[in-house]
Every structure is written in structure tokens, then in C-alpha cells.
Design a protein around this motif. Structure first.
Motif, PDB file in Angstrom:
ATOM      1  N   LYS A  37      -2.450   1.962  -9.557  1.00  0.00           N
ATOM      2  CA  LYS A  37      -1.695   0.769  -9.978  1.00  0.00           C
ATOM      3  C   LYS A  37      -2.518  -0.484  -9.694  1.00  0.00           C
ATOM      4  O   LYS A  37      -2.970  -0.667  -8.562  1.00  0.00           O
ATOM      5  N   CYS A  74       3.065  -8.335  -8.730  1.00  0.00           N
ATOM      6  CA  CYS A  74       2.436  -8.728  -7.462  1.00  0.00           C
ATOM      7  C   CYS A  74       2.892  -7.835  -6.304  1.00  0.00           C
ATOM      8  O   CYS A  74       4.078  -7.562  -6.141  1.00  0.00           O
ATOM      9  N   MET A  75       1.944  -7.384  -5.508  1.00  0.00           N
ATOM     10  CA  MET A  75       2.313  -6.606  -4.317  1.00  0.00           C
ATOM     11  C   MET A  75       2.494  -7.507  -3.101  1.00  0.00           C
ATOM     12  O   MET A  75       2.884  -7.048  -2.037  1.00  0.00           O
ATOM     13  N   GLY A  76       2.132  -8.758  -3.268  1.00  0.00           N
ATOM     14  CA  GLY A  76       2.354  -9.704  -2.182  1.00  0.00           C
ATOM     15  C   GLY A  76       1.137 -10.006  -1.320  1.00  0.00           C
ATOM     16  O   GLY A  76       1.222 -10.846  -0.429  1.00  0.00           O
ATOM     17  N   PHE A  77       0.043  -9.333  -1.601  1.00  0.00           N
ATOM     18  CA  PHE A  77      -1.130  -9.573  -0.742  1.00  0.00           C
ATOM     19  C   PHE A  77      -2.081 -10.578  -1.391  1.00  0.00           C
ATOM     20  O   PHE A  77      -3.226 -10.257  -1.728  1.00  0.00           O
ATOM     21  N   CYS A  78      -1.586 -11.775  -1.527  1.00  0.00           N
ATOM     22  CA  CYS A  78      -2.331 -12.791  -2.259  1.00  0.00           C
ATOM     23  C   CYS A  78      -3.722 -13.004  -1.690  1.00  0.00           C
ATOM     24  O   CYS A  78      -4.668 -13.236  -2.404  1.00  0.00           O
ATOM     25  N   TYR A  79      -3.817 -12.932  -0.372  1.00  0.00           N
ATOM     26  CA  TYR A  79      -5.105 -13.227   0.272  1.00  0.00           C
ATOM     27  C   TYR A  79      -6.158 -12.194  -0.085  1.00  0.00           C
ATOM     28  O   TYR A  79      -7.340 -12.428   0.075  1.00  0.00           O
ATOM     29  N   GLU A  85      -3.410   0.058  -5.947  1.00  0.00           N
ATOM     30  CA  GLU A  85      -2.785   1.091  -5.131  1.00  0.00           C
ATOM     31  C   GLU A  85      -3.157   2.444  -5.736  1.00  0.00           C
ATOM     32  O   GLU A  85      -3.015   2.648  -6.946  1.00  0.00           O
ATOM     33  N   MET A 124       0.288  -0.975   4.674  1.00  0.00           N
ATOM     34  CA  MET A 124       1.585  -1.204   4.023  1.00  0.00           C
ATOM     35  C   MET A 124       2.581  -1.584   5.086  1.00  0.00           C
ATOM     36  O   MET A 124       2.820  -0.808   6.007  1.00  0.00           O
ATOM     37  N   ASN A 125       3.123  -2.787   4.977  1.00  0.00           N
ATOM     38  CA  ASN A 125       4.007  -3.204   6.054  1.00  0.00           C
ATOM     39  C   ASN A 125       5.409  -3.515   5.579  1.00  0.00           C
ATOM     40  O   ASN A 125       6.043  -4.434   6.033  1.00  0.00           O
ATOM     41  N   TYR A 126       5.850  -2.760   4.587  1.00  0.00           N
ATOM     42  CA  TYR A 126       7.221  -3.035   4.163  1.00  0.00           C
ATOM     43  C   TYR A 126       7.920  -1.766   3.713  1.00  0.00           C
ATOM     44  O   TYR A 126       7.299  -0.764   3.386  1.00  0.00           O
ATOM     45  N   GLU A 127       9.233  -1.861   3.738  1.00  0.00           N
ATOM     46  CA  GLU A 127      10.010  -0.793   3.139  1.00  0.00           C
ATOM     47  C   GLU A 127      10.782  -1.388   1.968  1.00  0.00           C
ATOM     48  O   GLU A 127      11.044  -2.590   1.922  1.00  0.00           O
ATOM     49  N   THR A 128      11.095  -0.546   1.030  1.00  0.00           N
ATOM     50  CA  THR A 128      11.699  -1.048  -0.191  1.00  0.00           C
ATOM     51  C   THR A 128      13.138  -0.559  -0.337  1.00  0.00           C
ATOM     52  O   THR A 128      13.432   0.583  -0.030  1.00  0.00           O
ATOM     53  N   ALA A 129      13.944  -1.448  -0.810  1.00  0.00           N
ATOM     54  CA  ALA A 129      15.354  -1.099  -1.021  1.00  0.00           C
ATOM     55  C   ALA A 129      15.455  -0.095  -2.160  1.00  0.00           C
ATOM     56  O   ALA A 129      14.812  -0.235  -3.160  1.00  0.00           O
TER      57      ALA A 129
END
Lengths: 129, 590, 486
Positions: A37, A74-79, A85, A124-129
Motif C-alpha cells: 500500500k 494518509c497513514m499519518g506519518f507526515c514526517y 505498507e 505502528m502505534n495505533y489501533e483501529t476502530a
């Protein structure tokens, strides 16, 4: 696409799609494949994800590695854009940051082909609903 | 209707629901200062953008202060209009407005009538603590209106008048933030916009951002030139309002004093536009009867209704907005422009002087008249039929600057022959007046009978759009009346869509007619002033010995002596005009 | 270790936003189907009210209540509007959602239409978001083709369709009344509320305006139940909030954390700490409408009410981290500069007051400020907040007030000592030659663009402070560290 005529037809479609999706990741499923991805939101594209996406699509097929390459938001890792993935069947997804075509080449050759551990993995530092 | 009880500064107020805090406070004797708020009561004109924030008050339980002009009452509300929080906020807001306003009061055209100036006085501002950059814009001068928008405080009253009331759409807010200002689209000059020069923007502007083009200096020069014969004509609405500039009560008629003042100013002949108004009735009335007779005979080419054409703002409006219908209005020139050629082609010859040595000045309640007299079709070899048009306000300034004590002046009479007029012409100055005057004459000419009841009360009033059916001895004539261009637009759209039932329609650009014109003394939103001016004109009409235009002996003499017959060849040449399509060229850069 | 929980962002980075099948495979449109076939509008509104979902655009108004108000107004036509006019500097969560999961917004708007009685939805989106627009259009086409949008949705007889309206990028058009005027083709400026859009909005009809992120939460709440949603977050702020982490933080990016997560967790655990290991100084939340949180707020649980109590606000979720190199006076000036640009100019306190605030801050950062100016800043800020017409002006002085509150020392240094400790305010800096270190190589003099440096070869050089424009070229060129900033 056919018109969905009821909640039942929607549910059926969902189950079909879920099963198909699950099959992709199952280790020994004949339908399983490598999933790649590439983040293709404005931020990703601006940092160069389009050449990476094209590279992955073309090179994986050229190198005879069966894989499903898709674009995602966006996966959120802008930096760390561009980020991609990679999910090997039966394994957890791994996210790579700062990917250019050179890095992509390394991911194909070392991570995907040889299963080596390489640099540039984002935890990976999140969980998804 | 439901009644709401609330407490304002400790006083209990009981008002109908949907009342603003501002009006509720007034019922208990509390006068909250306002700046952008504007209302012409009973005329359906209101501006309350809630923009200036001068009227803010504290409402118990509310996080921030509330604009009194735009906050509705609620049951049990507790309102404080002058505690320290409110006073500090109000003052600071005013100081901010002043910090972005040129301190040019000494030379400002609006000085003395400026609402910002009086607000600063009322709140006792003696210094401006928040100094900084001031917003600067290009000055824009059109044939009638000057825009000096450095002085604009974004109250949006002009915008409301131009868009909501007049539906002209020449002015709107442009830019944003500190550079926001009201201007024509693309900040082009007013001349490039669909502006009609009705001047309603000027009449409501609280500051000197919008003012008239001042021609009084040209008039002074002409008066001082011994080679020139200077003739003045005064429009009917002027005499009902000029006194206000000298502290007289609104509605005081100052016809005689005005004539005396003009004579003292040095005009060689003091004439009356009313004379030309009688002439207009002769021409327009004849045209109406002609069209009507042909229509009744089944002539398919004849266009009805006939529309009046004496208001130059209205003429500009249909030239811009309804050019395809420009065959419908009467071709009769306005009284101002009928007066011009009669003065220069008839009276000058009588005096034996060249028209170029005669200067015709008009005193008008109007700003569009300044533009009208500059139109090319109203010139002969470059010499305008009417040289300068001064507003009522400019005349007042001229009188004040010429050491004339207006209130102690004796009453004088107009000169002859162009100073004699009838009651019919006097009411030209108010909405419905022109059509009433026309009816008085048309009735007698059509029926051949004497009209016993001269007053057509059904045509009077201040309703936006009025209609009445007048009995022409068995023939019902449907009359429509609109004042304010937005109302005119409605009637015109009906005509365009084939829905109009009228035979004749009177249209005046300004709310109230000429008495509410853009060149009149500032009414500051008091609609009573406009009503009192109207009643003054009806009073003058009632007191006149002759009240029908076709009975004016000097008019009859003029036809016999010079013009021949109404709508005849000479009239056609001197007293009628044609209209232009001005829809193209708006907002087009040269 | 603090974890993110992704609800609004659940599909972002997971699905292909241009494939409706991907969305459906992750329970997409199930909420809509359930609502249309099993629940009454009142029941849905009840679920939403119980979930505790509050508006994510900044105001924090309870979403269910807003839906209920719009529902209760009688009208022949109502509208659903999605506010996608994201304008806070540094905030981009709405764009990410629209680009990564457009169907979620379409689904939620349709649910809203069912609940409020609206048959028409409008997405007001900045024209600067072309990719989001494209993906929305693709999504709308797909969902229409599948009978999930348009007439007779899922053959239930319910009709709802959506159109896109473009904004020209004016910040104030994020304010709902200004947004509505802009959609009507009028000048984008706010009007006094009430009437609220729920009662009288687009074309004078009842209009339910919600933000992108608010909508994105709705399908999940329906699918997973209000109890699940309400179990996340704090007492008065339920669920999660997406933050756009920016500034001097290592992991710049989008994060979604449960309400009640502390600033410390967000910055140090999720955001990876401050760049270069420097010291945390402040975090600006709520963009130009918010205020700064300081070290003392690091352990405050972030939710709507705590942020307001701390002198800031949730805003749309921008979170800009500042370190010791940031001058707080300059930061306040930066935000005021933004507000001055973005004020519509309708009301005088915002139009003129913010300009004057900016000028005062400019005066102070240029080293010309007085103590009286700080008092003026305070009074003016209070009055602007108290008297402005819309939320823009009512909050624009927040950065000033909150920096004065938390960093008054820095203001005093600028005013009294003419000193900017962060060395940001150039007017107060002096480039000086250290005589002991200067060997007279003339390199600095040759590189000075304004010839402000004099001195013979092999002699100590001197910088003429009158001429110096503080560009720093000399310091950069000097090989002997002989030039310092005072």
C-alpha cells in the motif's frame, strides 16, 4: 456495479469482499499475495509517492513477484513521507518511511524477496476502530 | 402577539416578541448609541448588519457582549447598557473606528452633519490611543457623486440602499480585513458601474465617504461674470426642505425666503422649475391621451402603460436594466430639461441675448440631475441647456457663505414669465404627485368636462407600490405608482412579463419621491421628516389659486407665442428626448 | 505507552479511497443500511446524543442536539452541509479524511439527511484541495451507481443526493453563517446568530452544518453502538480527537488519540519528543483562535473543557509544538498576522482592532514597545473578544492573551531590556565582532551585502549597527567564530 437492493445484498457483498480480503493475507491460501500500500494523499504525492507507486507496480511485475499494489490515503506519518505498507501473507503489516525508488528497490530485493530485516521501519502505534 | 418582559438597567420593559434590545430600551427611556444601524420607519428600509459594534450591551449569562440592534428580547433577560464593561468596550470600539478615519473634519463636506463626529462628541473621545496605519483608497469622482472611501466605516448603509432598496447593485463590500471597503465591483469607478446617481447612498452615509459633486464654485463664478445672464430654476421639493438647513422645523415651506435668498445671491432671474413641471404635464398628458386613444381604437402598435420620465435616476435605471423596454416611458423631458431650452431658446431670444451668454442653474433635491444636465443630447453645440445643477444642501451652503441671514429674509415672488406655476406642479416633489397632476389635466382634456374634485387622495401616501383606478367619466384608468427603484423593478418586470394591468405608471427613484432625494438635507433616518415635507407640498398645492397645469396662463401664452401645440413639432424638438441602451459597458475597463 | 485509537481515521491509509468495495469490505454503508431499515430518525438522534459526540470543527457543540434541532424545525426543504473549509494553519485532518476515506463522509451525511428530513447535501470544500475533490467525486459516482446515494437508496424510498461547493480559501468561511453566504454566492461574511443555521440556513432553510471529522465518526457510532463510543474519552468529551502535530516535534503527522490523553503523552510518546532534544516551551492548540499550553499543562488531560480552562481551545485540532528557540511574542504576532489577513472586515473590532494588535506586537518585536503597550494589548484583546461579531474575532486575541498570561517575562524583556531571548526578533539583535578572535581576514566585510563592516586587513573589524540589516551572512562566513549575536 450493480445497484444494491436491500440491506441483505449489501451484507452479502460485504461478506464476499471480507472473505476475499482475508484470503489475501492468509499464509497458505491459494489466493494469498503480497500486499503493498502506497500513501497517495496530497502530502504523500507531494513528497514523491507517485514514482514509488509506479515503481512498485512495474518492478514487482517485471521481477515476477506476485503482489497487489494499491494506493491508500494518509497513514499519518507526515514526517516520513512517502510511506508504504507491505504485508507478507501470514505476517503483520510493516510500514516503511522515507521511501524513494532506491529504497523501494531495497524493499523488494531484501525485505520481500529475502525476508531480511531492513532499516526505515516505522513502528505502528495505533489501533483501529 | 406575545409580550416579553425583561429588565434593562434595572427597569422593567414589556415589549412584543421579536423586538430588538435597542427598541426595547427606547421604551424605558434608554437611548443606546448606534452607528451602522439605520431605519426609515414605515418605509420598509432597515440596515442592521451588526457591524460597527457600538451598540453592544451586556446580557446576563452571555459570554460576550451583544449588539443591541440585532439581538432579540427574551423572557427574563437582564440587560446592562452602561456598566463599566460596556462603556469601555463601546469607547474602545469607537476609538478603533476613529483610528482608521482621516481626521479631516475641518475641511470635510460632511462636517456638522457627520454621525461619526457626533458620536465621538457624545462619547467624549478626546484622544485616540490606538494609532496606526490608516486604510487608503483611490478617490473616485463621477458626474454626481464623490467617493472618498478613506472615510468609509463599513456601516453598509449605502450597500443596503443600493442593493436591497434600489436593486441597482453598484455598491458592495470588496476586499477583506483591514482593506475591506464598499466599492463598485473590481473597485472600478462609479461611472463604470450601473449607478443611477439616485444619491440614496449619499443620503444615508453617516460620514463624508459619499458626497455630492459640488458645483457652487462654478455658480459663484458665473454670478460674478458681468457678461452672463444667470437664470435659476428651483425644483418643487427644495422649498419644503431648505428651511431645515437653517434650523426651521421639517415641513416648513420657505418658498418666499428661498426666492429672496436667490435674488440676493445675484441671480438675474429667479424662476421656478414648477413652471416647467406644468409644461411637462401638457406634453406628457397629451402623449398619454394620444397613446390611450389609439389603444382604445385598437392600435396594436401602441405601447401601454406609459411611464413617467421626469426622474433622471429612474431614466438611468431603465437604460441600464431594461434597455429593451426603453420605448415605453414617455419621451417628455424632465422639468429641469424642459426649462433649459425654454430659457435659452425662448426667453434668451426675448431678452435679445445669445444662449451662450445665458447660464441656467437649477436647484434640485437630486444628484442625478447633475448627471442629467451633462448628457450630450441636452446640449446645443456643446452648450448645455442647463449649465449647473446644485443640490438643496449646496444652495444652503451658498446662502450661509454669502452672509445672508435666511430666517430674517422677506418673502419674495418668482420672476415672470417662467416663475408662474400651478398647484399641480408643486406636488411633483412627492411620490404620486406627477401622476395626480397628470390626471387633473388629462381628465379635463379627455372628457371635456370640468374636474370638480381636484385632490386624488387615492394616489397619495408612502406605500412602496400603490395602485388606483381613476374614473375618466366612465373610462376606468388604472394607475400604478412606485417609489424606490426596487419597487420600480417589480412593476417593470410585470410589464415585461405581460402581467401589468396599468395604463400609466409614475416612478420616482427615491423613497418618498423628490422630497427624499439624494440632494436634500440629511434626514438621518427620520422618516417623519420625509412625511412632513410631503405634507408641506400638499399644503402649498391646496393654497394655490390655480391647481391644474393647463390653466397656467403663462403656459398657455408660451404655446400661443412660441411652441404651437403640445406634442407639436417645436415641442418635439425642444421638449422631448429619446433613451439609450446602457447595459453594455458596465464594469468594462477602457 | 499511550496508544492511538483511530475512529475518524479508521480507513485512512488502509483502504483504496477510490474503490467503494474496499470501503464496503470494512463495514462501509452498513450504518446507513441499518439506519434506513431498522431505526427511526429519532432513534438515531438518540444514539448520537447518548454517544456524547461533540462537533469536531472547534466549537464542540453536541452533534446529536444539533441534528435534533434541525429535525424539529418545520420546512419544505432542509439541507445537510459538510464543512470542509479547513483553514487553520497547520491543520489538515479534514483533507486526510476526505482523501483517504471519502465514503465515510458521504454515508454520514446521508444518515444526517434521513434524521433531519433533508434530501440535499452540500460539501463546502476549499478549491485548494483538488485531490480531495476528485476522490469525493469518484466516491459519489460509485455510491450513486450502487444505489447508496441519490433516489431510492437501498430501495427504501429514501432520497438523498450530494453536491460539491467550492470555497476560495477564506478562513472566515469556516464560520457556518459565512460558509452559507459563500455557498449562496454572496460575500463570505458572517451574520449575527441567532438565527442559527439549524433554524435558518442555506437559502433560508434549516441547515445542519457539521465538520468532516464529526461526520466521519458517525457511521462507527451506529455500527459499534453509543456505549462503545461513550466508553472512550473523558466525562464531557467522548471519543477521540485527531490532531495534526506540527512544529518542533520529531514525528510530525496526524494522530488520533482518545479524549483525555495528556499533552505529554501526545508530544513525547506519540510525537517522539522535541526535535534535537531541545526543551519544550509551548504548544499552540486551536490554531489562530487558540492559545498556548505550557509546561504546566503537560499533564492536563486534553478535552474541550480543560483546554478552555487553560486559556486555549480544541479548535479543529492543530497542535503546533514550540521549543526554546521560539519567541512567544513573535508567535503571537504570527497568528495575528494571519487573523488580520483573514478577517472579513465586517465588524470594526475585528477589522481594525486586530490590525492594531498586530501593530503593537510589531512595535514590541522591533524593540520600540513600552509597558503601556502591553496594557493596550490586554485591553484591546479583551474588547475584541467581547465585541466581535463572529468566532473569528471572538477568539483571534487568544494567542496574545495566552502568551501574555504565560510568558509575560518575555514581553517585559522585549520592552524593558530590548532583548529577545530566543534570538528571533531581528531588530533587537546585534551582530558583534569579538576583537580577541578576529584576525582581520576581511572575509566578513567582503560578504556583507550592505557594506556595514569596516576594517583593514589583519586588523579587528567593526560592524556598523546603523547599516547592518542582520542577515547573518558575516557570522556564517567567519571561520574563527569571531562574530556573535548579542
Amino acid at each position: 456495479m450493480a445497484i444494491l437492493e436491500s440491506i441483505k445484498s449489501l451484507t452479502e457483498l460485504r461478506e464476499k469482499l471480507k472473505a476475499k480480503q482475508a484470503a489475501l493475507s492468509q499464509k497458505d491460501n491459494p489466493q494469498s499475495t503480497i500486499q503493498v500500500k502506497v500513501t497517495m494523499a496530497t502530502c504523500g504525492i507531494a513528497s514523491g509517492s507517485r514514482p514509488v507507486y509506479d515503481f512498485m507496480k512495474e518492478e514487482l511485475s517485471k521481477r515476477n513477484i506476485p503482489a497487489l499494489v494499491s494506493q491508500v490515503g494518509c497513514m499519518g506519518f507526515c514526517y516520513a513521507e512517502p510511506t508504504i505498507e507491505v504485508t507478507m501473507p501470514g505476517k503483520s503489516p510493516v510500514i516503511f518511511g522515507f521511501v524513494n525508488t532506491k529504497k523501494a528497490d531495497e524493499i523488494i530485493e531484501r525485505f520481500i524477496r529475502k525476508g531480511e530485516v531492513i532499516d526505515g521501519v516505522i513502528p505502528m502505534n495505533y489501533e483501529t476502530a | 402577539m406575545k409580550t416579553i418582559k425583561l429588565i434593562i438597567d434595572g427597569k422593567t420593559a414589556e415589549v412584543p416578541e421579536n423586538t430588538t434590545l435597542l427598541k426595547a430600551a427606547k421604551t424605558v427611556g434608554i437611548d443606546i448609541p448606534t452607528l451602522c444601524y439605520f431605519e426609515l420607519k414605515d418605509m420598509n428600509i432597515e440596515n442592521r448588519p451588526g457591524g460597527c459594534r457600538v451598540c453592544v450591551v451586556e446580557v446576563k449569562g452571555r459570554r460576550n457582549l451583544a449588539p443591541a440592534c440585532n439581538t432579540m428580547v427574551a423572557e427574563g433577560m437582564e440587560v446592562y447598557t452602561h456598566n463599566i464593561r460596556v462603556l469601555n468596550a463601546r469607547r474602545t470600539v469607537l476609538e478603533l473606528i476613529l483610528s482608521d478615519h482621516p481626521a479631516e473634519c475641518l475641511t470635510c463636506a460632511k462636517s456638522g452633519s457627520c454621525e461619526l463626529q457626533s458620536m465621538a462628541q457624545q462619547l467624549g473621545v478626546r484622544e485616540i490611543p490606538y494609532q496606526g496605519e490608516q486604510s487608503k483608497y483611490r478617490k473616485d469622482t463621477s458626474p454626481a457623486i464623490i467617493r472618498d472611501v478613506d472615510k468609509c466605516i463599513m456601516c453598509r448603509r449605502c450597500e443596503m440602499m443600493c442593493n436591497d432598496v434600489q436593486t441597482v447593485g453598484a455598491l458592495n463590500a470588496v476586499n477583506r480585513g483591514f482593506m475591506a471597503v464598499v466599492a463598485p465591483a473590481f473597485e472600478m469607478n462609479l461611472e463604470k458601474s450601473p449607478c443611477t446617481y439616485c444619491g440614496q447612498c449619499v443620503s444615508v452615509c453617516p460620514t463624508g465617504a459619499l458626497t455630492e459633486v459640488d458645483h457652487s464654485r462654478n455658480v459663484i463664478n458665473a454670478l460674478a461674470d458681468p457678461a452672463k445672464t444667470v437664470v435659476v430654476q428651483t425644483a418643487p421639493a427644495v422649498r419644503a426642505a431648505l428651511g431645515e438647513e437653517f434650523g426651521l422645523a421639517p415641513g416648513t415651506l420657505v418658498t418666499g425666503k428661498m426666492v429672496a435668498a436667490l435674488r440676493r445671491l445675484g441671480f438675474d432671474y429667479v424662476f421656478d422649475t414648477d413652471f416647467a413641471a406644468d409644461l411637462t404635464i401638457m406634453e406628457e398628458g397629451t402623449e398619454l391621451l394620444d397613446r390611450l386613444t389609439r389603444y382604445l381604437k385598437g392600435d396594436k402598435d401602441v405601447k401601454l402603460p406609459i411611464l413617467t420620465s421626469c426622474c433622471p435616476g429612474w431614466v438611468n435605471f431603465f437604460e441600464h436594466n431594461f434597455p429593451e423596454m426603453r420605448e415605453i416611458p414617455s419621451t417628455a423631458k424632465s422639468p429641469q430639461q424642459m426649462f433649459g431650452p425654454i430659457a435659452k431658446e425662448y426667453f434668451a431670444k426675448k431678452l435679445g441675448i445669445n444662449r451662450k451668454n445665458m447660464i441656467v442653474v437649477s436647484i434640485m433635491p437630486c444628484l442625478a440631475k447633475k448627471y442629467e444636465c451633462q448628457r450630450d443630447e441636452f446640449k446645443v453645440d456643446g452648450d448645455p441647456d442647463v449649465n449647473f445643477s446644485l443640490s438643496t444642501r449646496e444652495l444652503a451652503h451658498l446662502i450661509k457663505a454669502s452672509n445672508i441671514d435666511f430666517s430674517s429674509l422677506p418673502e419674495d415672488d418668482f420672476d415672470n414669465p417662467l416663475g408662474e406655476s400651478t398647484g399641480a406642479s408643486v406636488i411633483f416633489g412627492t411620490t404620486g404627485g406627477v401622476i395626480e397632476a397628470a390626471c387633473r389635466t388629462a381628465y379635463e382634456l379627455y372628457t371635456g368636462k370640468k374636474l370638480e374634485k381636484v385632490d386624488f387622495k387615492e394616489l397619495r401616501g408612502l406605500e412602496n407600490v400603490r395602485h388606483a383606478t381613476i374614473d375618466f367619466d366612465g373610462l376606468p384608468i388604472n394607475i400604478g405608482i412606485a417609489h424606490g427603484l426596487g419597487n420600480a423593478r417589480k412593476l417593470l418586470e410585470d410589464i415585461r412579463d405581460g402581467k401589468s394591468q396599468f395604463h400609466a405608471i409614475e416612478i420616482m427613484a427615491c423613497p418618498g419621491g423628490c422630497i427624499g432625494g439624494g440632494g436634500q438635507p440629511y434626514h438621518h433616518g427620520d422618516s417623519e421628516v420625509i412625511k412632513l415635507r410631503a405634507s408641506a407640498l400638499y399644503r402649498e398645492d391646496a393654497g394655490k389659486p390655480i391647481r391644474k397645469s393647463h390653466e397656467n396662463p403663462f403656459i398657455l401664452e408660451l404655446y400661443k407665442d412660441f411652441l404651437g401645440k403640445p406634442c407639436g413639432e417645436k415641442s418635439h424638438h425642444l421638449l422631448h428626448t429619446h433613451y439609450f441602451d446602457k447595459s453594455a459597458g458596465v464594469f468594462v475597463e477602457e | 505507552m499511550a496508544r492511538q485509537i483511530r475512529i475518524a481515521l479508521r480507513n485512512c491509509g488502509v483502504i483504496d479511497p477510490e474503490r467503494i468495495e474496499d470501503y464496503i469490505s470494512r463495514d462501509g454503508y452498513m450504518a446507513l443500511a441499518t439506519v434506513l431499515t431498522e431505526l427511526s430518525p429519532e432513534a438515531v438522534i438518540e444514539i448520537l446524543k447518548k454517544s456524547g459526540l461533540r462537533g469536531r470543527g472547534g466549537g464542540g457543540f453536541p452533534a446529536g442536539l444539533k441534528w435534533e434541532i434541525t429535525r424539529k424545525v418545520q420546512a419544505d426543504q432542509k439541507y445537510v452541509v459538510c464543512n470542509a473549509d479547513e483553514g487553520d494553519p497547520g491543520a489538515f485532518m479534514d483533507r486526510s479524511i476526505l482523501e483517504g476515506d471519502p465514503h465515510a463522509v458521504l454515508e454520514a451525511m446521508t444518515i444526517n439527511g434521513y434524521c433531519t428530513g433533508a434530501s440535499k447535501g452540500l460539501i463546502y470544500i476549499r478549491a485548494e484541495y483538488p485531490l480531495a475533490v476528485e476522490r469525493l467525486k469518484t466516491a459519489m459516482k460509485q455510491s450513486r451507481e450502487m444505489g447508496l446515494l441519490g433516489n431510492n437508496i437501498l430501495q427504501t424510498g429514501f432520497n438523498f443526493d450530494i453536491d460539491i461547493r467550492y470555497g476560495a480559501g477564506a478562513f472566515v468561511c469556516g464560520e457556518e453563517t459565512a460558509l452559507i453566504h459563500s455557498m449562496e454566492g454572496l460575500r463570505g461574511e458572517p451574520t449575527v446568530k441567532p438565527p442559527f443555521p439549524s433554524v435558518e440556513g442555506y437559502l433560508k432553510k434549516p441547515t445542519n452544518v457539521n465538520n468532516v471529522e464529526t461526520f466521519a465518526n458517525v457511521p462507527v457510532i451506529i455500527n459499534k453502538g453509543w456505549e462503545w463510543f461513550a466508553s472512550i474519552g473523558t466525562e464531557k468529551s467522548k471519543g477521540t480527537k485527531v490532531f495534526a502535530l506540527a512544529g518542533k516535534i520529531n514525528n510530525v503527522g496526524l494522530v488520533e488519540v482518545p479524549m483525555g490523553t495528556t499533552l505529554r503523552e501526545v508530544i513525547y510518546e506519540i510525537g517522539g519528543g522535541i526535535q534535537g532534544g531541545k526543551e519544550f516551551k509551548a504548544a499552540q492548540t486551536g490554531g489562530p483562535s487558540g492559545g498556548c499550553l505550557t509546561k504546566k499543562h503537560l499533564d492536563t488531560p486534553i478535552d474541550y473543557d480543560n483546554l478552555i480552562a487553560a486559556g486555549s481551545m480544541m479548535g479543529s485540532g492543530g497542535l503546533i509544538v514550540m521549543d526554546e528557540d521560539d519567541c512567544m511574542v513573535a508567535i503571537a504576532k504570527f497568528y495575528l498576522g494571519f487573523t488580520v489577513e483573514e478577517s472579513c472586515g465586517k465588524c470594526s473590532p475585528c477589522r481594525i482592532g486586530n490590525k492594531r494588535l498586530f501593530e503593537l506586537l510589531e512595535k514590541i518585536t522591533q524593540g520600540n514597545g513600552t509597558m503601556e503597550d502591553i496594557d493596550k494589548l490586554r485591553n484591546l484583546s479583551t474588547v475584541i473578544k467581547d465585541t466581535s461579531l463572529c468566532g473569528l474575532g471572538q477568539s483571534s486575541p487568544n494567542p496574545v492573551l495566552s502568551t501574555i498570561e504565560n510568558f509575560i517575562g518575555e514581553y517585559h524583556e522585549h520592552v524593558k531590556d530590548k532583548k529577545c531571548r530566543s534570538k528571533v526578533c531581528k531588530s533587537m539583535m546585534q551582530y558583534l565582532v569579538v576583537p580577541e578572535k578576529c584576525i582581520g581576514c576581511t572575509l566578513c566585510a567582503r560578504n556583507c551585502p550592505v557594506n556595514a563592516i569596516s576594517g583593514e586587513r589583519k586588523q579587528v573589524h567593526l560592524i556598523d549597527q546603523e547599516k547592518c540589516i542582520k542577515c547573518g551572512a558575516c557570522m556564517e562566513k567567519c571561520k574563527f567564530n569571531a562574530i556573535i549575536i548579542n
